[in-house]
Scaffold this motif. Structure first.
Motif, PDB file in Angstrom:
ATOM      1  N   ALA A   1       0.829  -1.207   0.000  1.00 39.75           N
ATOM      2  CA  ALA A   1       0.000   0.000   0.000  1.00 39.75           C
ATOM      3  C   ALA A   1       0.863   1.257   0.000  1.00 39.75           C
ATOM      4  O   ALA A   1       0.537   2.260  -0.645  1.00 39.75           O
ATOM      5  CB  ALA A   1      -0.935  -0.003   1.214  1.00 39.75           C
ATOM      6  N   ALA A   2       1.990   1.206   0.714  1.00 44.95           N
ATOM      7  CA  ALA A   2       2.890   2.363   0.759  1.00 44.95           C
ATOM      8  C   ALA A   2       3.498   2.640  -0.609  1.00 44.95           C
ATOM      9  O   ALA A   2       3.702   3.810  -0.984  1.00 44.95           O
ATOM     10  CB  ALA A   2       3.996   2.115   1.787  1.00 44.95           C
TER      11      ALA A   2
ATOM     12  N   VAL B   1      -4.970   6.779   6.679  1.00 47.92           N
ATOM     13  CA  VAL B   1      -5.377   5.396   6.937  1.00 47.92           C
ATOM     14  C   VAL B   1      -4.167   4.467   6.918  1.00 47.92           C
ATOM     15  O   VAL B   1      -4.093   3.510   7.693  1.00 47.92           O
ATOM     16  CB  VAL B   1      -6.447   4.952   5.920  1.00 47.92           C
ATOM     17  CG1 VAL B   1      -6.766   3.473   6.079  1.00 47.92           C
ATOM     18  CG2 VAL B   1      -7.717   5.773   6.115  1.00 47.92           C
ATOM     19  N   LEU B   2      -3.205   4.757   6.053  1.00 46.32           N
ATOM     20  CA  LEU B   2      -1.980   3.951   6.032  1.00 46.32           C
ATOM     21  C   LEU B   2      -1.240   4.075   7.365  1.00 46.32           C
ATOM     22  O   LEU B   2      -0.773   3.081   7.927  1.00 46.32           O
ATOM     23  CB  LEU B   2      -1.075   4.396   4.881  1.00 46.32           C
ATOM     24  CG  LEU B   2       0.172   3.531   4.652  1.00 46.32           C
ATOM     25  CD1 LEU B   2      -0.202   2.166   4.106  1.00 46.32           C
ATOM     26  CD2 LEU B   2       1.149   4.225   3.706  1.00 46.32           C
ATOM     27  N   GLU B   3      -1.136   5.293   7.871  1.00 47.30           N
ATOM     28  CA  GLU B   3      -0.475   5.495   9.165  1.00 47.30           C
ATOM     29  C   GLU B   3      -1.229   4.764  10.272  1.00 47.30           C
ATOM     30  O   GLU B   3      -0.618   4.089  11.116  1.00 47.30           O
ATOM     31  CB  GLU B   3      -0.393   6.983   9.488  1.00 47.30           C
ATOM     32  CG  GLU B   3       0.291   7.262  10.814  1.00 47.30           C
ATOM     33  CD  GLU B   3       0.366   8.742  11.141  1.00 47.30           C
ATOM     34  OE1 GLU B   3       0.787   9.078  12.272  1.00 47.30           O
ATOM     35  OE2 GLU B   3      -0.001   9.573  10.283  1.00 47.30           O
TER      36      GLU B   3
ATOM     37  N   ALA C   1      -6.520   0.252   4.072  1.00 46.60           N
ATOM     38  CA  ALA C   1      -5.466   1.121   3.549  1.00 46.60           C
ATOM     39  C   ALA C   1      -5.089   0.734   2.124  1.00 46.60           C
ATOM     40  O   ALA C   1      -4.862   1.603   1.268  1.00 46.60           O
ATOM     41  CB  ALA C   1      -4.235   1.055   4.452  1.00 46.60           C
ATOM     42  N   LYS C   2      -5.044  -0.569   1.861  1.00 48.38           N
ATOM     43  CA  LYS C   2      -4.708  -1.035   0.506  1.00 48.38           C
ATOM     44  C   LYS C   2      -5.766  -0.585  -0.496  1.00 48.38           C
ATOM     45  O   LYS C   2      -5.456  -0.195  -1.628  1.00 48.38           O
ATOM     46  CB  LYS C   2      -4.585  -2.565   0.509  1.00 48.38           C
ATOM     47  CG  LYS C   2      -4.173  -3.185  -0.824  1.00 48.38           C
ATOM     48  CD  LYS C   2      -2.715  -2.909  -1.139  1.00 48.38           C
ATOM     49  CE  LYS C   2      -2.146  -3.875  -2.185  1.00 48.38           C
ATOM     50  NZ  LYS C   2      -2.853  -3.916  -3.459  1.00 48.38           N
TER      51      LYS C   2
ATOM     52  N   ALA D   1       1.264   2.381 -11.460  1.00 51.81           N
ATOM     53  CA  ALA D   1       0.081   2.204 -10.611  1.00 51.81           C
ATOM     54  C   ALA D   1      -0.756   1.025 -11.079  1.00 51.81           C
ATOM     55  O   ALA D   1      -1.197   0.199 -10.275  1.00 51.81           O
ATOM     56  CB  ALA D   1      -0.755   3.482 -10.605  1.00 51.81           C
ATOM     57  N   ARG D   2      -0.970   0.946 -12.372  1.00 51.70           N
ATOM     58  CA  ARG D   2      -1.816  -0.128 -12.888  1.00 51.70           C
ATOM     59  C   ARG D   2      -1.183  -1.500 -12.662  1.00 51.70           C
ATOM     60  O   ARG D   2      -1.868  -2.486 -12.362  1.00 51.70           O
ATOM     61  CB  ARG D   2      -2.073   0.105 -14.377  1.00 51.70           C
ATOM     62  CG  ARG D   2      -3.088  -0.818 -15.011  1.00 51.70           C
ATOM     63  CD  ARG D   2      -4.483  -0.683 -14.435  1.00 51.70           C
ATOM     64  NE  ARG D   2      -4.670  -1.325 -13.120  1.00 51.70           N
ATOM     65  CZ  ARG D   2      -5.778  -1.306 -12.416  1.00 51.70           C
ATOM     66  NH1 ARG D   2      -6.824  -0.634 -12.849  1.00 51.70           N
ATOM     67  NH2 ARG D   2      -5.852  -1.917 -11.255  1.00 51.70           N
ATOM     68  N   THR D   3       0.144  -1.555 -12.792  1.00 52.94           N
ATOM     69  CA  THR D   3       0.851  -2.828 -12.595  1.00 52.94           C
ATOM     70  C   THR D   3       0.889  -3.215 -11.126  1.00 52.94           C
ATOM     71  O   THR D   3       0.574  -4.357 -10.759  1.00 52.94           O
ATOM     72  CB  THR D   3       2.289  -2.729 -13.139  1.00 52.94           C
ATOM     73  OG1 THR D   3       2.244  -2.457 -14.538  1.00 52.94           O
ATOM     74  CG2 THR D   3       3.065  -4.016 -12.907  1.00 52.94           C
ATOM     75  N   HIS D   4       1.269  -2.268 -10.264  1.00 54.96           N
ATOM     76  CA  HIS D   4       1.460  -2.634  -8.869  1.00 54.96           C
ATOM     77  C   HIS D   4       0.156  -2.850  -8.121  1.00 54.96           C
ATOM     78  O   HIS D   4       0.085  -3.691  -7.220  1.00 54.96           O
ATOM     79  CB  HIS D   4       2.305  -1.588  -8.126  1.00 54.96           C
ATOM     80  CG  HIS D   4       2.715  -2.047  -6.771  1.00 54.96           C
ATOM     81  ND1 HIS D   4       2.046  -1.663  -5.624  1.00 54.96           N
ATOM     82  CD2 HIS D   4       3.674  -2.913  -6.361  1.00 54.96           C
ATOM     83  CE1 HIS D   4       2.590  -2.257  -4.577  1.00 54.96           C
ATOM     84  NE2 HIS D   4       3.578  -3.026  -5.001  1.00 54.96           N
TER      85      HIS D   4
END
Length: 405
Positions: free
Chosen positions: A250-251, A306-308, A336-337, A373-376
């Motif tokens: 997610a990071a 939300v990630l934090e 978060a993801k 972005a699309r790949t990961h």
């Protein structure tokens, strides 16, 4: 030039010790400026970031999650996620490459013996990089493992073929995952110069192009028994292994979103043109562009928050291990993801929507953000996360312990 790499050892100065979370952020921020300089060129020409990963190794960042009792700073996972996001904003491939390194260290923390922890945590503190050889292509289902360890005297021999081996090409150690003679999943950590270990640089995805996430060939590699970690123990109960790995994925997505947003803002301010026939002299004065920019900025802020929060939940699950804390961490990381995926796709699409046609010029290579972005974001698709969260709230069901939650 051959795309097959036989791994060889190298000499590296011991990395500096980073004692605090603020130090880790400061070092990552300083590195990011240097890493960003050649990011577009490396993507365009598919130049692998060997020098950049050497900078990461020498920085001390690879040891920041080592537990305090083994000499590390054991930084909060919220700060670790921010370190990965900072590196990913500079170069998404460089940000992704150490993701498996930190997951391997967490598996070591959860399942390694005391002697294994002492030895391998010391290697991480010295700046040595752990890459992965986990996934296998061609199996009936994703996640299936056919690679097996076969007893050979006091140790083992292992033969197999792995794919999506992010980090292995740049690593000092490669964690090869297989089934032991009893059919249990184990993690065999072998040195990069092990006889029979070969990396084929055959990753050809249109995004994350320089992660070298290709094939690892394991041909009758000898594994000493003290290098075999009982990986299966990490999944005998709910534990924060999968949630940590997903947090760092997610990071990476958050870093990609930040990079795309920054490039969009810079382009609109300096290069995009106004629309005379509706009375808009400059692109940055367009009220619809302003509103859309604000919308993306809000999504980035929400994803960061939300990630934090999810990182803090993973902290709790590590400090106070229980099924309840691990499940709470998994669900928070899943949220978060979802949000970082949405932020990455929204920001990378918004870049061209707001910057305009001139931003699509090939020499600018701004499309790398969307491709990345699309790949990961298809790593562990978020449709699974939506289902897991909904099933928990409606039916009280929780995902079984695995690497995706």
């Amino acid at each position: 030039m051959s795309r097959v790499f036989h791994l060889a050892g190298k000499i590296r100065a011991v990395a500096p010790y980073l004692a605090t979370e603020d130090q880790a952020i400061e070092v990552a921020t300083g590195l990011s400026a240097r890493i960003a300089e050649g990011s577009s060129l490396r993507d365009r020409e598919r130049l692998l970031p060997h020098d950049e990963m050497e900078l990461v190794a020498r920085s001390g960042l690879l040891g920041i999650t080592v537990p305090a009792e083994y000499g590390g700073a054991d930084i909060s996972n919220a700060f670790l996620a921010e370190v990965i996001a900072i590196l990913s904003e500079a170069d998404a491939s460089v940000g992704q490459i150490p993701q498996n390194h930190f997951s391997i260290l967490e598996a070591l923390r959860l399942s390694g013996s005391e002697e294994q922890k002492k030895y391998f945590f010391a290697r991480a503190l010295a700046g040595e990089h752990f890459g992965n050889a986990l996934a296998e292509s061609g199996t009936k289902a994703a996640g299936d493992i056919e690679t097996r360890l076969v007893a050979d005297g006091l140790g083992y021999r292992i033969t197999g073929r792995k794919y999506y081996s992010t980090g292995a090409l740049f690593a000092d150690w490669v964690a090869v995952f297989g089934l032991d003679p009893e059919g249990k999943a184990v993690m065999a950590i072998v040195p990069r110069d092990a006889e029979g270990l070969t990396i084929v640089d055959d990753w050809d995805g249109f995004g994350q192009r320089t992660t070298a996430s290709g094939t690892v060939l394991i041909d009758n590699v000898y594994v000493s028994p003290d290098s075999v970690i009982s990986y299966y123990r990490s999944f005998e109960r709910h534990a924060p292994l999968g949630s940590l790995g997903q947090l760092l994925h997610a990071a990476v997505d958050l870093g990609i979103a930040r990079a795309a947003f920054a490039d969009m803002v810079g382009f609109v301010r300096s290069k995009s043109r106004g629309i005379r026939n509706v009375g808009i002299e400059t692109a940055s004065a367009d009220p619809l562009t302003i509103a859309r920019t604000g919308s993306i900025a809000v999504k980035l802020e929400a994803a960061s928050a939300v990630l934090e929060r999810a990182g803090r939940k993973v902290d709790v699950a590590q400090i106070n291990p229980s099924s309840e804390t691990a499940i709470e961490a998994s669900l928070s990381v899943a949220a978060a993801k979802i949000l970082t995926t949405e932020a990455a796709l929204d920001a990378t699409n918004g870049l061209f929507e707001l910057a305009g046609t001139s931003a699509t010029k090939e020499d600018l290579n701004l499309d790398r953000h969307w491709r990345n972005a699309r790949t990961h974001t298809v790593h562990d698709p978020v449709r699974w996360k939506h289902h897991a969260i909904g099933d928990f709230h409606l039916n009280g069901n929780v995902p079984r312990p695995n690497g995706q939650f």
